[in-house]
Design a protein around this motif. Structure first.
Motif, PDB file in Angstrom:
ATOM      1  N   PRO A 199      55.850-161.922  26.475  1.00  0.00           N
ATOM      2  CA  PRO A 199      56.372-161.392  25.220  1.00  0.00           C
ATOM      3  C   PRO A 199      55.540-160.202  24.749  1.00  0.00           C
ATOM      4  N   ARG A 200      56.193-159.418  23.924  1.00  0.00           N
ATOM      5  CA  ARG A 200      55.597-158.155  23.545  1.00  0.00           C
ATOM      6  C   ARG A 200      54.246-158.323  22.856  1.00  0.00           C
ATOM      7  N   TRP A 201      54.174-159.299  21.946  1.00  0.00           N
ATOM      8  CA  TRP A 201      52.930-159.416  21.175  1.00  0.00           C
ATOM      9  C   TRP A 201      51.773-159.836  22.074  1.00  0.00           C
ATOM     10  N   ARG A 202      52.091-160.664  23.100  1.00  0.00           N
ATOM     11  CA  ARG A 202      51.019-161.061  24.027  1.00  0.00           C
ATOM     12  C   ARG A 202      50.613-159.864  24.869  1.00  0.00           C
ATOM     13  N   THR A 203      51.594-159.043  25.221  1.00  0.00           N
ATOM     14  CA  THR A 203      51.275-157.829  25.965  1.00  0.00           C
ATOM     15  C   THR A 203      50.299-156.971  25.172  1.00  0.00           C
ATOM     16  N   VAL A 204      50.596-156.802  23.880  1.00  0.00           N
ATOM     17  CA  VAL A 204      49.730-155.978  23.050  1.00  0.00           C
ATOM     18  C   VAL A 204      48.345-156.605  22.947  1.00  0.00           C
ATOM     19  N   CYS A 205      48.306-157.910  22.673  1.00  0.00           N
ATOM     20  CA  CYS A 205      47.011-158.567  22.430  1.00  0.00           C
ATOM     21  C   CYS A 205      46.173-158.704  23.694  1.00  0.00           C
ATOM     22  N   PHE A 206      46.836-159.017  24.812  1.00  0.00           N
ATOM     23  CA  PHE A 206      46.040-159.368  25.994  1.00  0.00           C
ATOM     24  C   PHE A 206      46.076-158.302  27.088  1.00  0.00           C
ATOM     25  N   VAL A 207      46.910-157.303  26.931  1.00  0.00           N
ATOM     26  CA  VAL A 207      46.925-156.228  27.925  1.00  0.00           C
ATOM     27  C   VAL A 207      46.522-154.897  27.304  1.00  0.00           C
ATOM     28  N   VAL A 208      47.233-154.506  26.247  1.00  0.00           N
ATOM     29  CA  VAL A 208      47.018-153.173  25.686  1.00  0.00           C
ATOM     30  C   VAL A 208      45.673-153.078  24.956  1.00  0.00           C
ATOM     31  N   LEU A 209      45.447-153.999  24.009  1.00  0.00           N
ATOM     32  CA  LEU A 209      44.217-153.906  23.224  1.00  0.00           C
ATOM     33  C   LEU A 209      42.952-154.020  24.075  1.00  0.00           C
TER      34      LEU A 209
ATOM     35  N   ALA C  20      62.129-173.286  24.850  1.00  0.00           N
ATOM     36  CA  ALA C  20      61.229-173.370  23.704  1.00  0.00           C
ATOM     37  C   ALA C  20      60.108-172.354  23.828  1.00  0.00           C
ATOM     38  N   ALA C  21      59.568-172.252  25.044  1.00  0.00           N
ATOM     39  CA  ALA C  21      58.480-171.306  25.251  1.00  0.00           C
ATOM     40  C   ALA C  21      58.956-169.894  24.936  1.00  0.00           C
ATOM     41  N   MET C  22      60.163-169.600  25.396  1.00  0.00           N
ATOM     42  CA  MET C  22      60.671-168.254  25.149  1.00  0.00           C
ATOM     43  C   MET C  22      60.860-168.006  23.665  1.00  0.00           C
ATOM     44  N   SER C  23      61.381-169.021  22.993  1.00  0.00           N
ATOM     45  CA  SER C  23      61.621-168.799  21.578  1.00  0.00           C
ATOM     46  C   SER C  23      60.300-168.665  20.832  1.00  0.00           C
ATOM     47  N   THR C  24      59.252-169.349  21.307  1.00  0.00           N
ATOM     48  CA  THR C  24      57.961-169.181  20.655  1.00  0.00           C
ATOM     49  C   THR C  24      57.464-167.760  20.867  1.00  0.00           C
ATOM     50  N   GLY C  25      57.760-167.275  22.057  1.00  0.00           N
ATOM     51  CA  GLY C  25      57.390-165.886  22.297  1.00  0.00           C
ATOM     52  C   GLY C  25      57.998-165.004  21.237  1.00  0.00           C
ATOM     53  N   ARG C  26      59.256-165.293  20.937  1.00  0.00           N
ATOM     54  CA  ARG C  26      59.912-164.464  19.929  1.00  0.00           C
ATOM     55  C   ARG C  26      59.306-164.705  18.551  1.00  0.00           C
ATOM     56  N   GLY C  28      56.223-165.607  18.005  1.00  0.00           N
ATOM     57  CA  GLY C  28      54.941-164.906  18.033  1.00  0.00           C
ATOM     58  C   GLY C  28      55.140-163.428  17.779  1.00  0.00           C
ATOM     59  N   ASP C  29      56.164-162.904  18.453  1.00  0.00           N
ATOM     60  CA  ASP C  29      56.483-161.495  18.250  1.00  0.00           C
ATOM     61  C   ASP C  29      56.716-161.200  16.786  1.00  0.00           C
ATOM     62  N   LYS C  30      57.518-162.089  16.153  1.00  0.00           N
ATOM     63  CA  LYS C  30      57.871-161.856  14.754  1.00  0.00           C
ATOM     64  C   LYS C  30      56.635-161.824  13.883  1.00  0.00           C
ATOM     65  N   ILE C  31      55.756-162.828  14.113  1.00  0.00           N
ATOM     66  CA  ILE C  31      54.545-162.907  13.296  1.00  0.00           C
ATOM     67  C   ILE C  31      53.684-161.674  13.514  1.00  0.00           C
ATOM     68  N   PHE C  32      53.553-161.309  14.782  1.00  0.00           N
ATOM     69  CA  PHE C  32      52.668-160.189  15.095  1.00  0.00           C
ATOM     70  C   PHE C  32      53.212-158.885  14.516  1.00  0.00           C
ATOM     71  N   VAL C  33      54.517-158.698  14.677  1.00  0.00           N
ATOM     72  CA  VAL C  33      55.117-157.480  14.116  1.00  0.00           C
ATOM     73  C   VAL C  33      54.921-157.440  12.613  1.00  0.00           C
ATOM     74  N   SER C  34      55.116-158.607  11.971  1.00  0.00           N
ATOM     75  CA  SER C  34      54.957-158.612  10.520  1.00  0.00           C
ATOM     76  C   SER C  34      53.531-158.261  10.140  1.00  0.00           C
ATOM     77  N   ALA C  35      52.574-158.801  10.880  1.00  0.00           N
ATOM     78  CA  ALA C  35      51.173-158.505  10.575  1.00  0.00           C
ATOM     79  C   ALA C  35      50.915-157.014  10.726  1.00  0.00           C
ATOM     80  N   ALA C  36      51.421-156.455  11.819  1.00  0.00           N
ATOM     81  CA  ALA C  36      51.192-155.033  12.063  1.00  0.00           C
ATOM     82  C   ALA C  36      51.887-154.196  10.997  1.00  0.00           C
TER      83      ALA C  36
END
Lengths: 305, 258, 326
Positions: A199-209, C20-26, C28-36
């Motif tokens: 997933p994108r956020w893991r890419t950013v956290c564990f690859v890009v950063l 489930a894992a995939m949806s968590t990825g999403r 996680g994405d949501k949380i991270f994007v919001s933080a950024a």
């Protein structure tokens, strides 16, 4: 040889029998500009050398154990002795708190700008205001914290209030540095990671950063060196104290810049000497961070570059 | 106008890299000499030694002699600035000064050389633009930026700029490689016209072009990667393209390598 | 923040159901994007808050003010009635910054040219670093140096300028001193040198090689090449750089506060002691300020904020226009 040095400023150069040489006037102008440009550089070096030299010679006199181990508690302006322990401690605490607050905000902002923002309106607005923020006078940052934290929320002077002001000055520098570094991370790396289903956020956290990490650390250290020397916002937020106050959250705290300001404001030679030594210690601290930043940049360069 | 160039024992270096080795040749006045050869063979580097532009690159240096009639370009006391005024150059990509108008681009070199009078400038600018076959296309918009022209027009503008200072020699470094076929044709026509007045040296990747425009052709080659470029042979274009003396030339001409 | 979302998702990944894992990825994405995005928005919020709180805290003091805030030369917010105006502060700020700009710009561009086109390549890098060191020296040290080292030297310079150029009103006056606006502007000029020269250097680095070679191939000398190819290309960049320098000079506090000796009133004779700026006045008067006094200082800081904001935005706009043009 004779033809080569013959002045040939009459024109057109058509059908001239020889190579000729550039007209004397043009040569002279070229030389003149060269001299001016050299002088300009010398003009910059003179004050630099003078500043460093006077700080070194005047500051070395009081750079002793007392200076580094004692505060100014109970020491009058005319008295010899006294030290800047309280100020050094204050500066280090304030800068540490500043970094803890500013770095995550700044890095996340940079991540947003580079990885998510694209060319959207919010991203452009943020980018623009980060630029504008770089230009905020430091005293205005101090006034803001004074107006918000002290006058509106009713907190007292403290090292933490100073850190808040410094945070405003530190954020834009770190954002810009991080942005530059993130842009250097090759896109292939991101795509490779996406292709693996990360997933994108893991890419950013564990690859890009991590790839950009050394660059970011370098930028942070340079920013720390920068805010460490700020005086104006501290005058309005940490106020003054001659005593050691190890608690940055309660009561006035000292800092090296305000220490220098205080001592320089006193006409007694003993105070002036302390001001110079304070300046020397401050410059040494700043150089240490600058040097550290450069060393990090040099020795921990990621392999990909 | 138009001088003979005699090169003897010329070497050029980029820092520690030996780029071209031991080149000697004669370039005849009022003719077009084409340099051909595979990429990286040093033909452009050699061209740049002929007006001392090679040394503009930091760390670059030149050894040997380049005689322009009876003067050595690399002789003691010779100012490279003076050399470049006498030996003009046109580059691979058209490079008019972007902030200047068409008129100012052509007049730039003249102004450097102290031509100030407006009427004189007007005359030379018109003459040069006519010489570069561009006058009719731009005479109504001389004050518009040169960057607004098409690629082919820009390249002819650069040629006009180069000939405005009336040099003895005109060097062209792949002048058509960034142009479309029609613009290429226009520039080639121009070269044919200019050779009555100038010594022209042209570097080209395009063998048909060399065959079309040049009177003499020089073939450069490298023995291998990391080795310096060398002159293989030079001769009349008709001869080089039909009966070259060297096997390497023949192989290159017939398309067996390069 | 990152660590705690990291923990969550690690737990989720262990779940046997792939969806489930995939949806968590999403998630996680949501949380991270919001933080950024939240951080980005926070930056905007800080800027807005600065304006809002400065205005809010300035209003009560402005209401108590019995002098004209914009035109009065008085600064007595602690008295009763409070009387204060920014005329003198604005005068000192503008004059000292413009003088500093006038002195620094040619020198800074000279330095940038020196490093980009004149210095031998092997030393150009270290020399550039040397100039950047000027920026690393904190302003309090410049203040100390300006007060104790430069100012005594400036006394002679000022008397010389006064006797030689005294017929120009700006250099006139009877008592040229060392703690003058002129001395302050020299210190400011030194402080803004590195920013102007480093931005100019960056712009010069971007000048296309083709233009430089075009000029040289025409038979231009080094200076003529710079005039034909470098300066026209870098013009708006240099203008932007010096405007950023101007903004820096206007906001500089401590160095100016230490060098200047306060004398009330506007004095056009910049070689004489006296003068003050927005920033210096805040630093110098804050410790003794009453509540109204603080409000008055905040009001003056607000004006400084607006002025530097305008200068900086204009500078950015100029630099941005260059990007479009190229």
């Amino acid at each position: 040889m004779t033809t080569l040095t013959k002045p040939t400023d009459d024109l057109p150069p058509a059908a001239r029998g020889s190579l000729g040489s550039v007209s004397a006037a043009r040569k002279l102008k070229d030389r003149l500009v060269q001299i001016l440009v050299y002088i300009a550089f010398a003009l910059a070096v003179v004050p630099l050398v003078s500043v460093l030299w006077t700080v070194l010679t005047n500051g070395l006199g009081r750079l002793d154990a007392t200076f580094l181990q004692f505060s100014m508690n109970g020491v009058g302006g005319r008295d010899e002795g006294g030290g800047a322990y309280h100020a050094i401690l204050g500066t280090l605490e304030q800068v540490a708190i500043t970094s803890v607050i500013a770095v995550p905000i700044a890095v996340l902002t940079a991540v947003y700008l580079v990885e998510y923002g694209g060319n959207g309106r919010l991203a452009r607005a943020v980018s623009f205001f980060v630029d504008v923020m770089t230009g905020i006078p430091s005293i205005v940052a101090g006034l803001f914290v004074l107006a918000l934290w002290l006058l509106t929320f009713g907190f007292t002077y403290s090292g933490f209030a100073g850190s808040l002001a410094l945070t405003i000055l530190m954020i834009p520098t770190v954002v810009r540095a991080t942005e530059e570094m993130l842009k250097l991370v090759p896109n292939d790396l991101r795509e490779a990671s996406y292709a693996l289903g990360v997933p994108r956020w893991r890419t950013v956290c564990f690859v890009v950063l991590p790839t950009a990490l050394t660059g970011i650390i370098t930028g942070v250290m340079l920013a720390v060196a920068r805010v460490m020397g700020e005086t104006a916002p501290l005058l309005l937020t940490i106020f003054f104290t001659k005593a050691i106050n190890a608690n940055p959250f309660e009561g006035p705290q000292a800092a090296l810049p305000t220490f220098i300001w205080e001592q320089a404001g006193d006409p007694n030679q003993a105070s002036i000497d302390r001001a110079w030594t304070g300046a020397l210690v401050l410059i040494l601290l700043i150089m240490l961070f600058n040097l550290g930043a450069r060393l990090v940049a040099r020795f921990f360069r990621p392999v990909s570059r | 106008m138009a001088k003979r160039i005699e090169v003897s024992g010329l070497h050029a270096y980029y820092g520690g890299v030996h780029a071209i080795a031991d080149i000697s040749m004669t370039i005849e006045p009022r003719s077009v000499t084409a340099f051909i050869g595979p990429s990286g063979c040093g033909k452009s580097t050699f061209l740049r030694t002929l007006n001392r532009m090679h040394e503009v690159i930091p760390g670059a240096r030149v050894e040997g002699k380049v005689m322009l009639d009876d003067e050595d370009l690399y002789g003691p006391g010779v100012d490279p600035v003076a050399v470049r005024r006498v030996v003009g150059m046109v580059f691979q990509r058209p490079n008019p000064f972007p902030t200047m108008s068409i008129y100012d681009n052509v007049a730039a070199g003249l102004k450097l050389n102290g031509v100030r009078r407006k009427s004189r400038l007007d005359d030379i600018v018109e003459e040069s633009l006519k010489g570069a076959n561009l006058w009719n296309e731009v005479k109504d918009r001389l004050n518009k930026p040169g960057a607004g022209l098409s690629g082919g027009q820009q390249q002819r503008l650069c040629i006009a700029r180069a000939i405005a200072v009336q040099p003895q020699v005109l060097l062209m470094d792949e002048p058509c490689s960034a142009l479309d076929p029609i613009s290429t044709l226009a520039v080639e026509d121009l070269i044919a016209k200019l050779k009555s007045q100038y010594t022209i040296v042209i570097v080209t990747h395009n063998m048909q072009q060399a065959a079309r425009v040049s009177d003499r052709t020089a073939f450069f080659n490298i023995a291998g990667i990391g080795k310096p470029g060398k002159l293989v042979e030079i001769g009349d274009t008709s001869k080089i393209f039909t009966k070259p003396e060297q096997k390497a030339t023949e192989e290159y001409i017939t398309g067996r390598f390069g | 923040m990152t660590t705690d979302t990291g923990v969550k998702s690690a737990a989720a990944v262990q779940s046997p159901v792939r969806g489930a894992a995939m949806s968590t990825g999403r998630a996680g994405d949501k949380i991270f994007v919001s933080a950024a995005r939240g951080s980005g928005i926070l930056v905007l919020a800080i800027m807005a808050a600065i304006a809002v709180f400065l205005i809010w805290r300035a209003i009560p003091a402005l209401q108590k003010n019995e002098a004209n805030f914009l035109t009065s030369e008085q600064w007595d917010p602690n008295g009763t009635p409070a009387r204060f105006g920014i005329a003198q502060l604005a005068f000192g700020t503008v004059v000292s910054s413009l003088l500093a700009l006038l002195m620094a710009t040619p020198v800074a561009i000279g330095i940038a040219l020196f490093i980009s086109y004149y210095a031998p390549r092997s030393v150009a890098g270290p020399l550039g670093y040397l100039v950047d060191l000027l920026a690393a020296v904190p302003s309090i040290v410049y203040g100390l140096w300006g007060l104790l080292v430069l100012a005594p030297h400036m006394e002679g310079v000022s008397s010389f300028l006064n006797s030689a150029l005294g017929w120009i009103p700006l250099f006139g006056g009877d008592n040229p001193g060392k703690n003058s606006i002129f001395t302050a502007s020299v210190v400011l000029a030194i402080m803004i040198l590195p920013i102007i020269s480093s931005i100019s250097r960056e712009v010069f680095l971007q000048v296309p090689r083709a233009h430089v070679e075009a000029a040289l191939a025409l038979g231009a000398t080094r200076w003529e090449m710079i005039r034909l190819a470098v300066l026209p290309y870098g013009r708006s960049g240099m203008i932007g750089a010096s405007m950023l320098g101007l903004g820096r000079a206007m906001g500089e506090t401590i160095a100016v506060a230490m060098v200047l000796t306060f004398v009330p009133g506007i004095n056009w004779h910049i070689l004489e002691d006296g003068g003050t700026t927005f920033a210096a006045n805040i630093a110098n008067s804050f410790a003794e300020a009453t509540e109204t006094g603080r409000g008055a200082l905040i009001a003056s800081g607000l004006v400084l904020f607006v002025i530097t904001l305008i200068v900086n935005m204009a500078a950015r706009a100029v630099v941005a226009r260059r990007k479009e043009f190229v």
